[in-house]
Design a protein around this motif. Structure first.
Motif, mmCIF file in Angstrom:
data_model
loop_
_atom_site.group_PDB
_atom_site.id
_atom_site.type_symbol
_atom_site.label_atom_id
_atom_site.label_comp_id
_atom_site.label_asym_id
_atom_site.label_seq_id
_atom_site.Cartn_x
_atom_site.Cartn_y
_atom_site.Cartn_z
ATOM 1 N N UNK A 3 0.988 -1.169 0.166
ATOM 2 C CA UNK A 3 -0.094 0.106 -0.104
ATOM 3 C C UNK A 3 0.937 1.257 0.133
ATOM 4 N N UNK A 4 2.082 1.336 0.768
ATOM 5 C CA UNK A 4 2.856 2.424 0.621
ATOM 6 C C UNK A 4 3.241 2.500 -0.778
ATOM 7 N N UNK A 5 3.654 1.492 -1.568
ATOM 8 C CA UNK A 5 4.204 1.759 -2.837
ATOM 9 C C UNK A 5 3.022 2.393 -3.651
ATOM 10 N N UNK A 6 1.876 1.857 -3.474
ATOM 11 C CA UNK A 6 0.817 2.604 -4.319
ATOM 12 C C UNK A 6 0.682 3.997 -3.973
ATOM 13 N N UNK A 7 0.571 4.177 -2.531
ATOM 14 C CA UNK A 7 0.871 5.613 -2.347
ATOM 15 C C UNK A 7 1.775 6.526 -2.793
ATOM 16 N N UNK A 8 2.891 6.021 -2.962
ATOM 17 C CA UNK A 8 4.107 7.098 -3.720
ATOM 18 C C UNK A 8 3.668 7.055 -5.059
ATOM 19 N N UNK A 9 3.287 5.984 -5.663
ATOM 20 C CA UNK A 9 2.769 6.169 -6.875
ATOM 21 C C UNK A 9 1.789 7.324 -7.323
ATOM 22 N N UNK A 10 0.832 7.142 -6.491
ATOM 23 C CA UNK A 10 -0.359 8.233 -6.580
ATOM 24 C C UNK A 10 0.110 9.771 -6.461
ATOM 25 N N UNK A 11 1.174 9.668 -5.249
ATOM 26 C CA UNK A 11 1.636 11.313 -5.189
ATOM 27 C C UNK A 11 2.405 11.552 -6.152
ATOM 28 N N UNK A 12 3.290 10.766 -6.827
ATOM 29 C CA UNK A 12 3.981 11.153 -8.179
ATOM 30 C C UNK A 12 3.122 11.535 -9.145
ATOM 31 N N UNK A 13 2.179 10.340 -9.602
ATOM 32 C CA UNK A 13 1.081 10.469 -10.570
ATOM 33 C C UNK A 13 0.504 11.875 -10.452
ATOM 34 N N UNK A 14 0.078 12.332 -9.126
ATOM 35 C CA UNK A 14 -0.764 13.512 -8.783
ATOM 36 C C UNK A 14 0.019 14.682 -9.024
ATOM 37 N N UNK A 15 1.206 14.844 -8.716
ATOM 38 C CA UNK A 15 2.115 15.848 -8.925
ATOM 39 C C UNK A 15 2.066 16.204 -10.379
ATOM 40 N N UNK A 16 2.278 15.048 -11.383
ATOM 41 C CA UNK A 16 2.714 15.562 -12.686
ATOM 42 C C UNK A 16 1.291 15.855 -13.233
ATOM 43 N N UNK A 17 0.157 15.156 -12.930
ATOM 44 C CA UNK A 17 -0.978 15.479 -13.512
ATOM 45 C C UNK A 17 -1.630 16.913 -12.906
ATOM 46 N N UNK A 18 -1.246 17.235 -11.886
ATOM 47 C CA UNK A 18 -1.758 18.553 -11.420
ATOM 48 C C UNK A 18 -1.324 19.639 -12.027
ATOM 49 N N UNK A 19 0.134 19.285 -12.404
ATOM 50 C CA UNK A 19 0.709 20.389 -13.073
ATOM 51 C C UNK A 19 0.449 20.466 -14.594
ATOM 52 N N UNK A 20 0.033 19.490 -15.029
ATOM 53 C CA UNK A 20 -0.618 19.320 -16.514
ATOM 54 C C UNK A 20 -1.949 20.091 -16.454
ATOM 55 N N UNK A 21 -2.722 19.678 -15.434
ATOM 56 C CA UNK A 21 -4.042 20.181 -15.251
ATOM 57 C C UNK A 21 -3.934 21.721 -15.065
ATOM 58 N N UNK A 22 -3.138 22.280 -14.201
ATOM 59 C CA UNK A 22 -2.754 23.503 -14.031
ATOM 60 C C UNK A 22 -2.636 24.317 -15.204
ATOM 61 N N UNK A 23 -1.664 23.752 -15.946
ATOM 62 C CA UNK A 23 -1.069 24.580 -17.268
ATOM 63 C C UNK A 23 -2.400 24.698 -18.208
ATOM 64 N N UNK A 24 -3.206 23.565 -18.245
ATOM 65 C CA UNK A 24 -4.274 23.680 -19.319
ATOM 66 C C UNK A 24 -5.368 24.757 -18.683
ATOM 67 N N UNK A 25 -5.566 24.650 -17.383
ATOM 68 C CA UNK A 25 -6.563 25.548 -16.748
ATOM 69 C C UNK A 25 -6.139 27.088 -16.815
#
Length: 187
Positions: A113-135
């Protein structure tokens, strides 16, 4: 064209070209994409599980150069989580009731579960940056003619898995292109 360029790794550098202007941002994704701080994580090296597939109802793990398993790198982690999510071993919030084992020869390779959480955090950082630029540029994902993924990690990424976990917008999947070393090409 209106296009997005993402170099995904420990840091994510994202650039959007729209109407003759270049908008850029970055995201501190953390080391999960590189296999660091993952229970069985390793860099993309001989024996790293770099691809996981569901074939005839069975999970199959592939290692770099078909060497005995040494661990799992970022691209393998994304594939594994996407498949475990699809099979219902991981719920929508990213929780699994148990460690998730991959069928490997060599070292035992599993995801916690900690590995999944680490992946979620990494994914969220990149996706949030993409979504912010689009926004901030009032750009819809449908307005993008292309999404370019660069870098060593991005070049080995299974795009379907990346879309399944939400790293890249699903609607961009057919317009996504892996370009390898974008810095070298640009230079």
């Amino acid at each position: 064209e209106t296009a997005l360029l993402c170099d995904i790794g420990t840091n994510g550098e994202i650039a959007l070209w729209k109407d003759g202007r270049l908008y850029v941002t970055s995201a501190a994704a953390g080391p999960a994409f590189e296999g660091a701080e993952i229970s069985c994580g390793c860099p993309s090296m001989d024996g790293a599980v770099h691809r996981v597939a569901l074939e005839n109802g069975k999970i199959t793990a592939y290692t770099v150069n078909y060497a005995p398993a040494a661990g799992i790198c970022g691209s393998g982690l994304i594939d594994a989580v996407a498949i475990f999510l699809e099979l219902g071993y991981i719920d929508a919030s990213g929780v699994s009731p148990t460690e998730l084992n991959l069928p490997t020869k060599g070292r035992r390779v599993y995801i916690t579960n900690d590995d999944i959480r680490a992946l979620q955090l990494a994914k969220s950082a990149v996706r949030s940056a993409v979504d912010t630029l689009l926004d901030i540029t009032k750009t819809n994902a449908h307005d993008l003619s292309r999404l370019y993924l660069s870098g060593g990690f991005g070049n080995n990424l299974n795009l379907d898995s990346a879309a399944k976990i939400g790293l890249i917008p699903k609607e961009l999947l057919p317009r996504t292109e892996l370009i390898g070393n974008g810095a070298l090409t640009g230079g």
